[in-house]
Design a protein around this motif. Structure first.
Motif, PDB file in Angstrom:
ATOM      1  N   UNK A  94      33.319 -44.954  -5.696  1.00 34.08           N
ATOM      2  CA  UNK A  94      31.937 -44.858  -5.221  1.00 34.08           C
ATOM      3  C   UNK A  94      30.919 -45.034  -6.359  1.00 34.08           C
ATOM      4  N   UNK A  95      31.299 -44.613  -7.570  1.00 40.22           N
ATOM      5  CA  UNK A  95      30.337 -44.535  -8.678  1.00 40.22           C
ATOM      6  C   UNK A  95      29.563 -45.837  -8.939  1.00 40.22           C
ATOM      7  N   UNK A  96      30.246 -46.999  -9.144  1.00 37.58           N
ATOM      8  CA  UNK A  96      29.457 -48.205  -9.435  1.00 37.58           C
ATOM      9  C   UNK A  96      28.512 -48.567  -8.304  1.00 37.58           C
ATOM     10  N   UNK A 109      19.422 -40.412 -12.109  1.00 40.39           N
ATOM     11  CA  UNK A 109      20.790 -39.892 -12.091  1.00 40.39           C
ATOM     12  C   UNK A 109      21.063 -39.036 -13.322  1.00 40.39           C
ATOM     13  N   UNK A 110      21.619 -37.837 -13.092  1.00 37.98           N
ATOM     14  CA  UNK A 110      22.027 -36.950 -14.198  1.00 37.98           C
ATOM     15  C   UNK A 110      23.545 -36.827 -14.169  1.00 37.98           C
ATOM     16  N   UNK A 111      24.182 -36.889 -15.354  1.00 41.47           N
ATOM     17  CA  UNK A 111      25.643 -36.745 -15.439  1.00 41.47           C
ATOM     18  C   UNK A 111      25.954 -35.472 -16.211  1.00 41.47           C
ATOM     19  N   UNK A 112      26.532 -34.511 -15.509  1.00 45.05           N
ATOM     20  CA  UNK A 112      26.851 -33.217 -16.128  1.00 45.05           C
ATOM     21  C   UNK A 112      28.355 -32.977 -16.063  1.00 45.05           C
ATOM     22  N   UNK A 113      28.973 -32.725 -17.228  1.00 42.89           N
ATOM     23  CA  UNK A 113      30.389 -32.362 -17.246  1.00 42.89           C
ATOM     24  C   UNK A 113      31.200 -33.211 -18.210  1.00 42.89           C
ATOM     25  N   UNK A 122      29.857 -42.521 -20.223  1.00 38.90           N
ATOM     26  CA  UNK A 122      29.889 -43.017 -18.833  1.00 38.90           C
ATOM     27  C   UNK A 122      28.505 -43.539 -18.439  1.00 38.90           C
ATOM     28  N   UNK A 123      27.459 -42.855 -18.888  1.00 35.30           N
ATOM     29  CA  UNK A 123      26.093 -43.335 -18.622  1.00 35.30           C
ATOM     30  C   UNK A 123      25.893 -44.699 -19.290  1.00 35.30           C
ATOM     31  N   UNK A 124      26.464 -44.859 -20.485  1.00 37.09           N
ATOM     32  CA  UNK A 124      26.378 -46.136 -21.194  1.00 37.09           C
ATOM     33  C   UNK A 124      27.047 -47.248 -20.399  1.00 37.09           C
ATOM     34  N   UNK A 125      28.201 -46.932 -19.808  1.00 35.45           N
ATOM     35  CA  UNK A 125      28.896 -47.916 -18.964  1.00 35.45           C
ATOM     36  C   UNK A 125      27.978 -48.344 -17.807  1.00 35.45           C
ATOM     37  N   UNK A 134      17.952 -45.508 -13.771  1.00 36.42           N
ATOM     38  CA  UNK A 134      17.272 -44.455 -14.547  1.00 36.42           C
ATOM     39  C   UNK A 134      18.229 -43.287 -14.770  1.00 36.42           C
ATOM     40  N   UNK A 135      18.710 -43.164 -16.006  1.00 33.19           N
ATOM     41  CA  UNK A 135      19.562 -42.032 -16.360  1.00 33.19           C
ATOM     42  C   UNK A 135      18.620 -40.881 -16.762  1.00 33.19           C
TER      43      UNK A 135
END
Ligand code: UDP
Length: 265
Positions: A94-96, A109-113, A122-125, A134-135
């Motif tokens: 689902x992610x991409x 989008x925020x990436x926590x963990x 992963x944000x760089x990817x 928008x990260x």
């Protein structure tokens, strides 16, 4: 020929939404457009085993808005329980597509963990593929005990619309249950080891293995010492639990699928 496919499934007391991947994405888009706070989880065979022994996880799942069906084990369970599963809706696939959709909508989008540096990688990817995404921020998942309020403040200050929480089950589900509203985000999704894959820290199974439902075997080969209990013992425990439910349903003389039917062709 048409088959009756239930709109939701009940596997071992967990209510699962029987959606296709496209529908799951459309539902997330709709929640974001409506500003409707929504907690999302993916449940695979290992999660069902954890739920069997962890009341806090069971409670968190019972109040989760949407629980999606992840993995071959759940497909087999669905077949045994006469509740056909439509799709393998897992966070990694689902992610991409989620990133693409958030980029188009201008949502944050925020990436926590995960371990230090992994969420940022992963944000760089994601940014390499979706440059306008928008990260809102990233934060690793090994914050000191007692730092939950700081984590929430950081997410709130980032004005994130969607938070992916990668702490593993059950920690991510209980975290989301406690904190989604406090973060000010609309959607929170528990994503397990997803950042490990997209950061490149852990390689993902080749497509042919995923198509055969053998992703678990690939992971087992990568990290046998950590994962043999989860997969070798866990799969056997899971299947015996499903077998017992099947027997119970047979003895009662009824199928367990009392849920709203959906007809597909
Ligand atoms: N994790 C974390 N903080 C913790 C424990 C785990 O951030 O205190 C992360 C871990 O680094 C990994 C993820 O949680 O990225 C869970 O990984 P696992 O392989 O268990 O997840 P699965 O995809 O199998 O649910």
């Amino acid at each position: 020929m048409s088959t009756i496919v239930p709109a939701s499934l009940d596997i071992r007391g967990i209510r699962l939404l029987n959606l296709a991947m496209d529908e799951a994405l459309a539902a997330i888009d709709a929640a974001l457009a409506a500003g409707q706070p929504t907690r999302i989880s993916f449940v695979n065979a290992d999660c069902v085993n954890i739920a069997a022994v962890n009341a806090a996880y069971r409670e968190a799942l019972a109040t989760t808005d949407w629980v999606f069906i992840d993995g071959i084990g759940m497909r087999i369970a669905g077949r045994i329980m006469h509740q056909p599963v439509r799709d393998n809706v897992n966070g990694t696939d689902l992610f991409p597509r989620l990133c693409q959709s958030l980029e188009q909508q201008g949502k944050r989008l925020f990436l926590y963990g995960a371990q230090p540096g992994v969420a940022a990688a992963a944000a760089g990817w994601a940014l390499a593929r979706f440059p306008a995404l928008q990260i809102a921020g990233t934060l690793h998942g090994y914050q000191p005990a007692g730092a939950e309020a700081e984590t929430i403040d950081a997410i709130r200050a980032s004005r994130a619309d969607v938070v992916l929480v990668a702490l593993g089950a059950p920690a991510q589900e209980t975290w989301i249950a406690r904190n989604l509203e406090k973060t000010g985000a609309t959607v929170a999704i528990g994503v397990g080891g997803l950042f490990d894959y997209y950061s490149g820290r852990i390689p993902r199974a080749p497509l042919w293995m995923r198509r055969l439902g053998l992703e678990w075997l690939f992971r087992l080969i990568q990290e046998p010492r950590r994962l043999w209990r989860r997969y070798v013992v866990g799969n056997a425990v899971f299947l015996s639990r499903i077998g017992i439910d099947w027997l119970r349903a047979r003895i009662k003389g009824s199928r367990p699928d009392k849920l709203v039917p959906r007809r597909t062709s």
